[in-house]
Motif scaffolding. Structure first.
Motif, PDB file in Angstrom:
ATOM      1  N   HIS A  72      53.378  14.233  25.848  1.00  0.00           N
ATOM      2  CA  HIS A  72      53.071  14.496  24.400  1.00  0.00           C
ATOM      3  C   HIS A  72      53.699  15.842  24.255  1.00  0.00           C
ATOM      4  N   ARG A  73      55.392  15.784  23.707  1.00  0.00           N
ATOM      5  CA  ARG A  73      56.405  16.476  23.736  1.00  0.00           C
ATOM      6  C   ARG A  73      56.463  17.557  24.939  1.00  0.00           C
ATOM      7  N   GLY A  74      56.650  16.597  26.159  1.00  0.00           N
ATOM      8  CA  GLY A  74      56.857  16.597  27.577  1.00  0.00           C
ATOM      9  C   GLY A  74      55.718  17.256  28.113  1.00  0.00           C
ATOM     10  N   TYR A  75      56.198  17.882  29.481  1.00  0.00           N
ATOM     11  CA  TYR A  75      55.108  18.499  29.650  1.00  0.00           C
ATOM     12  C   TYR A  75      55.172  20.657  30.048  1.00  0.00           C
ATOM     13  N   TRP A  76      54.168  21.060  29.507  1.00  0.00           N
ATOM     14  CA  TRP A  76      54.437  22.055  28.944  1.00  0.00           C
ATOM     15  C   TRP A  76      53.282  22.961  28.961  1.00  0.00           C
ATOM     16  N   LYS A  77      52.312  23.169  29.606  1.00  0.00           N
ATOM     17  CA  LYS A  77      51.296  23.632  30.187  1.00  0.00           C
ATOM     18  C   LYS A  77      51.457  25.247  30.809  1.00  0.00           C
ATOM     19  N   ILE A  81      57.581  27.367  29.966  1.00  0.00           N
ATOM     20  CA  ILE A  81      57.754  26.184  29.712  1.00  0.00           C
ATOM     21  C   ILE A  81      57.817  25.606  28.028  1.00  0.00           C
ATOM     22  N   PRO A  82      58.276  25.978  27.402  1.00  0.00           N
ATOM     23  CA  PRO A  82      58.751  25.599  25.489  1.00  0.00           C
ATOM     24  C   PRO A  82      58.118  24.576  26.112  1.00  0.00           C
ATOM     25  N   GLU A  83      57.218  23.551  24.721  1.00  0.00           N
ATOM     26  CA  GLU A  83      56.924  22.276  24.381  1.00  0.00           C
ATOM     27  C   GLU A  83      58.294  21.688  24.314  1.00  0.00           C
ATOM     28  N   ASN A  84      58.490  20.454  23.559  1.00  0.00           N
ATOM     29  CA  ASN A  84      60.264  19.789  23.345  1.00  0.00           C
ATOM     30  C   ASN A  84      61.639  20.670  23.369  1.00  0.00           C
ATOM     31  N   SER A  85      61.051  20.860  25.094  1.00  0.00           N
ATOM     32  CA  SER A  85      62.454  21.946  25.897  1.00  0.00           C
ATOM     33  C   SER A  85      63.161  21.262  26.660  1.00  0.00           C
ATOM     34  N   LYS A  86      64.429  21.346  27.130  1.00  0.00           N
ATOM     35  CA  LYS A  86      64.862  20.630  28.325  1.00  0.00           C
ATOM     36  C   LYS A  86      63.602  20.522  29.761  1.00  0.00           C
ATOM     37  N   LYS A  87      63.128  21.982  29.569  1.00  0.00           N
ATOM     38  CA  LYS A  87      62.429  22.752  30.887  1.00  0.00           C
ATOM     39  C   LYS A  87      61.143  21.298  30.980  1.00  0.00           C
ATOM     40  N   ALA A  88      60.542  20.979  29.065  1.00  0.00           N
ATOM     41  CA  ALA A  88      59.078  20.224  29.317  1.00  0.00           C
ATOM     42  C   ALA A  88      59.896  19.142  29.701  1.00  0.00           C
ATOM     43  N   TYR A  89      61.185  18.397  28.954  1.00  0.00           N
ATOM     44  CA  TYR A  89      60.959  16.862  29.485  1.00  0.00           C
ATOM     45  C   TYR A  89      62.018  16.447  31.071  1.00  0.00           C
ATOM     46  N   ASP A  90      62.532  17.761  31.981  1.00  0.00           N
ATOM     47  CA  ASP A  90      62.883  18.063  32.977  1.00  0.00           C
ATOM     48  C   ASP A  90      61.204  17.812  34.349  1.00  0.00           C
ATOM     49  N   LYS A  91      60.108  18.463  33.265  1.00  0.00           N
ATOM     50  CA  LYS A  91      59.414  18.536  34.534  1.00  0.00           C
ATOM     51  C   LYS A  91      58.728  17.542  34.306  1.00  0.00           C
ATOM     52  N   ALA A  92      58.656  16.715  33.147  1.00  0.00           N
ATOM     53  CA  ALA A  92      57.918  15.607  32.501  1.00  0.00           C
ATOM     54  C   ALA A  92      58.468  14.343  33.981  1.00  0.00           C
ATOM     55  N   GLY A  93      59.779  14.472  33.997  1.00  0.00           N
ATOM     56  CA  GLY A  93      60.415  13.519  34.613  1.00  0.00           C
ATOM     57  C   GLY A  93      59.891  13.851  36.354  1.00  0.00           C
ATOM     58  N   SER A 107      68.306  17.701  10.184  1.00  0.00           N
ATOM     59  CA  SER A 107      68.976  18.870  10.109  1.00  0.00           C
ATOM     60  C   SER A 107      69.544  18.072   7.986  1.00  0.00           C
ATOM     61  N   SER A 108      69.445  19.738   8.012  1.00  0.00           N
ATOM     62  CA  SER A 108      70.918  19.227   6.308  1.00  0.00           C
ATOM     63  C   SER A 108      72.068  18.863   6.509  1.00  0.00           C
ATOM     64  N   ASP A 109      72.699  18.609   8.049  1.00  0.00           N
ATOM     65  CA  ASP A 109      73.729  18.558   8.075  1.00  0.00           C
ATOM     66  C   ASP A 109      74.005  18.063   9.391  1.00  0.00           C
ATOM     67  N   GLY A 110      72.908  17.516   9.294  1.00  0.00           N
ATOM     68  CA  GLY A 110      72.789  15.413  10.174  1.00  0.00           C
ATOM     69  C   GLY A 110      72.397  15.599  11.532  1.00  0.00           C
ATOM     70  N   ILE A 111      72.094  16.831  12.290  1.00  0.00           N
ATOM     71  CA  ILE A 111      71.922  16.678  13.764  1.00  0.00           C
ATOM     72  C   ILE A 111      70.320  16.391  14.303  1.00  0.00           C
ATOM     73  N   VAL A 112      70.153  15.248  14.555  1.00  0.00           N
ATOM     74  CA  VAL A 112      69.111  15.282  15.122  1.00  0.00           C
ATOM     75  C   VAL A 112      69.084  16.381  16.042  1.00  0.00           C
ATOM     76  N   PHE A 113      67.649  16.989  16.643  1.00  0.00           N
ATOM     77  CA  PHE A 113      67.299  18.060  16.801  1.00  0.00           C
ATOM     78  C   PHE A 113      65.486  17.952  17.342  1.00  0.00           C
ATOM     79  N   CYS A 114      65.460  18.251  18.148  1.00  0.00           N
ATOM     80  CA  CYS A 114      63.837  18.209  18.596  1.00  0.00           C
ATOM     81  C   CYS A 114      62.593  19.813  18.583  1.00  0.00           C
ATOM     82  N   PHE A 115      61.584  18.771  17.553  1.00  0.00           N
ATOM     83  CA  PHE A 115      61.172  20.591  17.054  1.00  0.00           C
ATOM     84  C   PHE A 115      59.982  19.828  16.685  1.00  0.00           C
ATOM     85  N   HIS A 116      58.633  20.401  16.406  1.00  0.00           N
ATOM     86  CA  HIS A 116      57.175  19.884  16.027  1.00  0.00           C
ATOM     87  C   HIS A 116      56.958  20.979  14.900  1.00  0.00           C
TER      88      HIS A 116
END
Length: 369
Positions: A72-77, A81-93, A107-116
């Motif tokens: 859930h949100r990667g590995y961030w304990k 390592i912030p949640e939903n970050s490149k580090k979190a998903y790298d560590k989960a991998g 976002s309001s300009d149409g970009i899909v980003f990772c944030f809770h």
């Protein structure tokens, strides 16, 4: 009779002389624990191919003792390592998890980003509102992309910004070709998320989630899901990569008909939210053949998923709509009690502490492919 935990049951099975008193039993317990840790190490280092994980996820009857685990949100304990970050998903991998779950918004300009969160304050060095409700994002990605993320200990982590979905999917494609991917909080960006996954060439292992009877939008039937997409190829892809989230409130009278329609249409899995023994989704229903919803879904060769909630930090769990922390409401919410959750039948678990849960499942024989 004293209530036994899963671990104590395990100790008694492995060491019949375990009583919790004598020197011999304590030694036997120690041997058993070392044995369990060895099993968990072997299980954690096991690598499964994408094809193996897809088969286990989509055809659970072929692998009844292999529970799917999603980070859930990667590995961030850990610190840094912030949640939903490149580090979190790298560590989960690196941990060889079966699946990662990613919170996304548009976002309001149409970009899909990772944030809770709906505000910036908890997770970044910025302040202000990101979303005003489930379906309305107020900011452009350009306005927030340079804020630096914080870890769960509130440390600002240099070099970690709010990533786009394309960044995270590219990371997983290039470094971890086997791990499955679940997109959560898709709400208003179903087509856009599909477009990104197609661009990065990971559609075959991307799955999406939406609410069946709570939150917005309600996606009650496969046609409701298809209507969230604009392209025909996305509509054709959607149902086989979808997980309806079932809540206990607002259960409609035609619940069984909806379940059967999802199942016959080839839905990937279900996530079922229940909190106590008296939860309606855990009660036998006459229209389901006098079994409960979890058992019914599994009887149809579909995974029954569950999010085993864990506090984000010592303050509790973050509530986005209210922008406050909440303390787990035990015993009225038992989702973070693994001894309670596991016997209820879930076989697809979304967790913040996957490494600990993997240890437990390996020890009790639920990570056997």
């Amino acid at each position: 009779m004293e209530k036994k935990t899963i671990l104590k049951d395990l100790l008694i099975r492995v060491n019949p002389y375990y009583k919790g008193h004598s020197t011999i039993s304590k030694f036997g317990t120690l041997v058993c624990l070392v044995f369990c840790l060895l099993l968990s190490y072997l299980g954690q280092s096991q690598t499964y191919t994408k094809a193996q994980l897809l088969e286990a996820y989509l055809k659970p009857n072929l692998h009844p003792n292999f529970y799917i685990l999603a980070a859930h949100r990667g590995y961030w304990k850990d610190v840094g390592i912030p949640e939903n970050s490149k580090k979190a998903y790298d560590k989960a991998g690196l941990y060889n998890y079966d699946m990662v779950e990613i919170d996304i918004m548009k976002s309001s300009d149409g970009i899909v980003f990772c944030f809770h969160d709906w505000i910036l304050d908890r997770l970044t060095n910025g302040e202000g509102i990101v979303k005003k409700d489930y379906n309305t994002t107020l900011v452009t990605y350009e306005a927030i992309k340079n804020f630096t993320l914080k870890d769960r200990y509130e440390n600002v982590v240099d070099g970690e910004h709010i990533p786009t979905l394309e960044e995270i999917l590219t990371l997983l494609r290039d470094k971890y070709p086997n791990i499955l991917i679940s997109l959560d909080k898709v709400n208003t960006c179903f087509q856009e998320a599909y477009n990104v996954a197609k661009k990065v060439n990971v559609l075959d292992r991307v799955f999406i989630k939406g609410t069946y009877n709570s939150g917005t939008p309600f996606i009650k039937t496969p046609n409701d899901l298809k209507n969230q997409f604009t392209s025909q190829e996305a509509k054709d892809w959607a149902v086989g990569h979808y997980t309806p989230i079932l809540f206990s409130n607002n259960i409609p009278t035609d619940f069984k008909s909806d379940l059967d329609l999802w199942i016959s249409s080839g839905v990937a899995s279900f996530e079922i939210v229940y909190k106590t023994d008296s939860d309606p989704l855990l009660q036998p229903r006459t229209d389901l053949g006098n079994i409960n919803t979890v058992e019914y879904v599994k009887s149809k060769n579909k995974r029954a998923g569950m999010f085993v909630e864990w506090p984000d930090n010592c303050n509790g769990t973050w509530n986005s709509p209210q922008s406050v922390y909440k303390i787990p409401d035990f015993p009225n919410d038992r989702r973070n009690d693994w001894d309670w959750v596991l016997p209820k039948g879930t076989n697809y678990i979304i967790a913040d502490r996957v490494e600990k849960l993997m240890d437990l499942l390996q020890a009790i024989g639920k990570r056997t492919y």
